[in-house]
Design a protein around this motif. Structure first.
Motif, PDB file in Angstrom:
ATOM      1  N   ALA A 111       0.902  -1.282  -0.189  1.00  0.00           N
ATOM      2  CA  ALA A 111       0.053  -0.175  -0.107  1.00  0.00           C
ATOM      3  C   ALA A 111       0.880   1.277  -0.101  1.00  0.00           C
ATOM      4  O   ALA A 111       0.604   2.336  -0.816  1.00  0.00           O
ATOM      5  N   ILE A 112       1.886   1.187   0.897  1.00  0.00           N
ATOM      6  CA  ILE A 112       2.780   2.327   0.705  1.00  0.00           C
ATOM      7  C   ILE A 112       3.445   2.557  -0.786  1.00  0.00           C
ATOM      8  O   ILE A 112       3.661   3.561  -0.929  1.00  0.00           O
ATOM      9  N   GLY A 113       3.972   1.479  -1.281  1.00  0.00           N
ATOM     10  CA  GLY A 113       4.606   1.659  -2.526  1.00  0.00           C
ATOM     11  C   GLY A 113       3.392   2.075  -3.737  1.00  0.00           C
ATOM     12  O   GLY A 113       3.819   2.967  -4.427  1.00  0.00           O
ATOM     13  N   PHE A 114       2.493   1.446  -3.487  1.00  0.00           N
ATOM     14  CA  PHE A 114       1.324   2.226  -4.555  1.00  0.00           C
ATOM     15  C   PHE A 114       1.051   3.658  -4.266  1.00  0.00           C
ATOM     16  O   PHE A 114       0.943   4.504  -5.127  1.00  0.00           O
ATOM     17  N   PHE A 207       7.897  -3.357  -9.841  1.00  0.00           N
ATOM     18  CA  PHE A 207       7.112  -2.577 -10.738  1.00  0.00           C
ATOM     19  C   PHE A 207       6.998  -1.134  -9.912  1.00  0.00           C
ATOM     20  O   PHE A 207       7.405  -0.172 -10.856  1.00  0.00           O
ATOM     21  N   PHE A 208       6.575  -0.984  -9.112  1.00  0.00           N
ATOM     22  CA  PHE A 208       6.537   0.422  -8.226  1.00  0.00           C
ATOM     23  C   PHE A 208       7.655   1.269  -8.215  1.00  0.00           C
ATOM     24  O   PHE A 208       7.782   2.002  -8.671  1.00  0.00           O
ATOM     25  N   TYR A 209       8.726   0.741  -7.552  1.00  0.00           N
ATOM     26  CA  TYR A 209       9.995   1.218  -7.377  1.00  0.00           C
ATOM     27  C   TYR A 209      11.121   1.543  -8.651  1.00  0.00           C
ATOM     28  O   TYR A 209      11.744   2.294  -8.543  1.00  0.00           O
ATOM     29  N   THR A 210      10.561   0.658  -9.451  1.00  0.00           N
ATOM     30  CA  THR A 210      11.614   0.828 -10.946  1.00  0.00           C
ATOM     31  C   THR A 210      10.898   2.285 -11.194  1.00  0.00           C
ATOM     32  O   THR A 210      11.596   2.949 -11.855  1.00  0.00           O
ATOM     33  N   PHE A 211       9.565   2.546 -11.594  1.00  0.00           N
ATOM     34  CA  PHE A 211       9.242   3.580 -12.128  1.00  0.00           C
ATOM     35  C   PHE A 211       9.299   4.715 -11.221  1.00  0.00           C
ATOM     36  O   PHE A 211       9.286   5.860 -12.026  1.00  0.00           O
ATOM     37  N   THR A 213      11.893   5.141  -9.214  1.00  0.00           N
ATOM     38  CA  THR A 213      13.379   5.741  -9.280  1.00  0.00           C
ATOM     39  C   THR A 213      13.448   6.330 -10.647  1.00  0.00           C
ATOM     40  O   THR A 213      14.222   7.185 -10.925  1.00  0.00           O
ATOM     41  N   ARG A 214      12.910   5.663 -11.685  1.00  0.00           N
ATOM     42  CA  ARG A 214      12.876   6.403 -13.087  1.00  0.00           C
ATOM     43  C   ARG A 214      12.462   7.701 -13.041  1.00  0.00           C
ATOM     44  O   ARG A 214      12.981   8.629 -13.467  1.00  0.00           O
ATOM     45  N   LYS A 215      11.231   8.025 -12.387  1.00  0.00           N
ATOM     46  CA  LYS A 215      10.695   9.320 -12.315  1.00  0.00           C
ATOM     47  C   LYS A 215      11.682  10.253 -11.672  1.00  0.00           C
ATOM     48  O   LYS A 215      11.716  11.605 -12.025  1.00  0.00           O
ATOM     49  N   LEU A 216      12.236   9.820 -10.354  1.00  0.00           N
ATOM     50  CA  LEU A 216      13.091  10.801  -9.709  1.00  0.00           C
ATOM     51  C   LEU A 216      13.970  11.312 -10.433  1.00  0.00           C
ATOM     52  O   LEU A 216      14.720  12.202 -10.309  1.00  0.00           O
ATOM     53  N   ILE A 217      14.976  10.281 -11.030  1.00  0.00           N
ATOM     54  CA  ILE A 217      16.141  10.568 -11.913  1.00  0.00           C
ATOM     55  C   ILE A 217      16.032  11.614 -13.016  1.00  0.00           C
ATOM     56  O   ILE A 217      16.529  12.609 -13.208  1.00  0.00           O
ATOM     57  N   ILE A 218      14.683  11.319 -13.659  1.00  0.00           N
ATOM     58  CA  ILE A 218      14.251  12.244 -14.860  1.00  0.00           C
ATOM     59  C   ILE A 218      13.944  13.536 -14.087  1.00  0.00           C
ATOM     60  O   ILE A 218      14.464  14.460 -14.805  1.00  0.00           O
ATOM     61  N   THR A 219      13.318  13.588 -13.045  1.00  0.00           N
ATOM     62  CA  THR A 219      13.000  15.046 -12.487  1.00  0.00           C
ATOM     63  C   THR A 219      13.997  15.601 -11.945  1.00  0.00           C
ATOM     64  O   THR A 219      14.264  17.102 -12.185  1.00  0.00           O
TER      65      THR A 219
END
Length: 437
Positions: A111-114, A207-211, A213-219
């Motif tokens: 739930a926290i990951g979601f 799934f959750f933390y891959t996306f 991490t990707r979003k944080l790097i792009i931002t």
């Protein structure tokens, strides 16, 4: 059971207890740390007035870890009576509660990951309400309990044959899964459900933390690019210490421009002349005081008018030059600061949630491996499992103790709350100790 057989069983049990001392010490330290730190974490998140879905999930996880530690105290007692465990009701209840609350911790972290996935990857989506968050917690708890209830049937007190040093056989009892052939199918179904759920949970974590991490790097890359671009454009923000050096650079550039473009000097000089003329008129207007005016009322009115004009120019800025006023710039800076602090806070709690999940997976790995490759010895000298296997099969306990430590590292407010509470407790202890002396 005869007196002689009971005496020999006590001897075997005492030998096992001495063998398990390292495991008992490790488990005691882990559970004690978890009880203390999760109590502070539960109080901290429970007393916060402004709550969000994320805080409710973390509060539920901390309370669940606290209850899990209380339930797992049974493990320490069991290690002292590993071959003399005879209470069937306590055995069944312990397995059900352990499976329920450990399962809750995994579901709550999903739930926290979601929540982090929606907040980071879809920042403009509608946030979860507090009521929805509580409903999610309740639904996951009921679902976990429904899976755990079946352990009432598949766990039991198992009789074991122990060969003593006198080559005689005595009978001990230990709490484990039932060996009844009638329950073989149910045990297989339970194991299949557990393996499937844990596989789904692990896949959701990835799934959750891959996306995320990707979003944080792009931002982060975008923010760095925007900051570097703004720094290049904001040349007018020059400090007093750098004025002379940058002025010489600007003059050098102006000379180079004048050599390449002969008409540039004319434009620059006209612009400077126009600016000087505007400044001169403004200064004359500001410093024009009707000192020769014999009417003091008109003199005061003129001063008031000049003061109002100066105040309006300072607050609203120069419309012709496009400069921003002091009040407007302060509002802009405060909004930027609030947005920056919120972004930093979101990033920190996302990193905290990620570290929690990774550490949880690492804590469960030894447990999974030991359950698959290590089989208890129900026939032999009475040492059902060695010390390493005992610790490995209880590695998931580390999850409850590591969780508040991660919050101490990444949550400044919780760290300050913990320091303040400990300071109050030590101060009261010192006062009571001095009064006692």
């Amino acid at each position: 059971m005869g007196f002689r057989e009971k005496t020999e069983l006590d001897t075997v049990n005492q030998r096992n207890t001495k063998e398990y001392i390292p495991a008992i010490v490790v488990i005691s330290i882990v559970l004690s740390s978890g009880l203390i730190l999760n109590s502070f974490a539960s109080l901290f998140y429970g007393r916060q007035t402004r709550k969000s879905a994320f805080q409710i999930f973390v509060l539920s996880l901390s309370v669940n870890f606290l209850i899990t530690n209380l339930v797992l105290l049974h493990d320490i007692v069991e290690l002292f009576y590993f071959v003399q465990y005879e209470s069937v009701a306590a055995c069944k209840l312990f397995y059900v509660l352990k499976h329920w609350f450990v399962g809750n911790s995994l579901f709550f972290m999903v739930a926290i990951g979601f929540d982090r996935y929606r907040t980071v990857c879809f920042p403009f989506s509608k946030a979860l309400t507090l009521r929805t968050a509580w409903c999610v917690i309740l639904g996951l708890s009921v679902f976990s309990l429904g899976i755990s209830v079946s352990l009432f049937s598949t766990t039991d007190i198992v009789r074991m044959n122990i060969t003593t040093s006198h080559n005689s056989t005595i009978h001990g009892h230990t709490c484990t899964f039932s060996e009844s052939e009638n329950l073989q199918t149910l045990r297989v179904i339970n194991h299949f459900v557990d393996v499937s759920l844990h596989g789904i949970i692990l896949s959701l974590f990835v799934f959750f933390y891959t996306f995320i991490t990707r979003k944080l790097i792009i931002t982060r890359k975008k923010v760095k690019g925007n900051v570097s671009g703004k720094l290049k454009m904001e040349v007018y923000k020059i400090g007093s210490a750098e004025h002379s050096e940058i002025t010489s650079d600007i003059s050098t550039k102006c000379e180079e421009i004048s050599e390449e473009h002969p008409h540039a000097n004319t434009d620059i000089s006209m612009g400077n002349r126009h600016k000087e003329q505007s400044t001169k008129q403004f200064n004359e207007k500001m410093t024009n005081t009707p000192s020769n005016n014999k009417n003091p009322g008109l003199f005061n009115l003129a001063n008031k008018k000049n003061h109002d004009e100066r105040t309006e120019i300072v607050n609203n800025g120069n419309i012709e030059t496009g400069e921003t006023g002091v009040g407007r710039s302060k509002d802009t800076l405060s909004r930027k600061k609030r947005a920056k602090n919120k972004s930093r806070w979101e990033r920190r709690i996302t990193i905290m949630a990620t570290v929690k999940t990774v550490s949880s997976i690492a804590c469960f790995v030894p447990f999974y491996v030991s359950m698959m490759i290590i089989t208890p010895k129900l026939h032999g000298d009475g040492l059902v499992l060695d010390v390493g296997s005992i610790i490995a099969r209880r590695s998931f306990m580390l999850n409850s103790a590591i969780n508040p430590i991660i919050m101490i590292i990444f949550n400044d407010a919780f760290r300050q709350y913990l320091k303040g509470t400990l300071h109050k407790v030590t101060s009261k202890f010192r006062v009571s100790y001095r009064s006692f002396k």
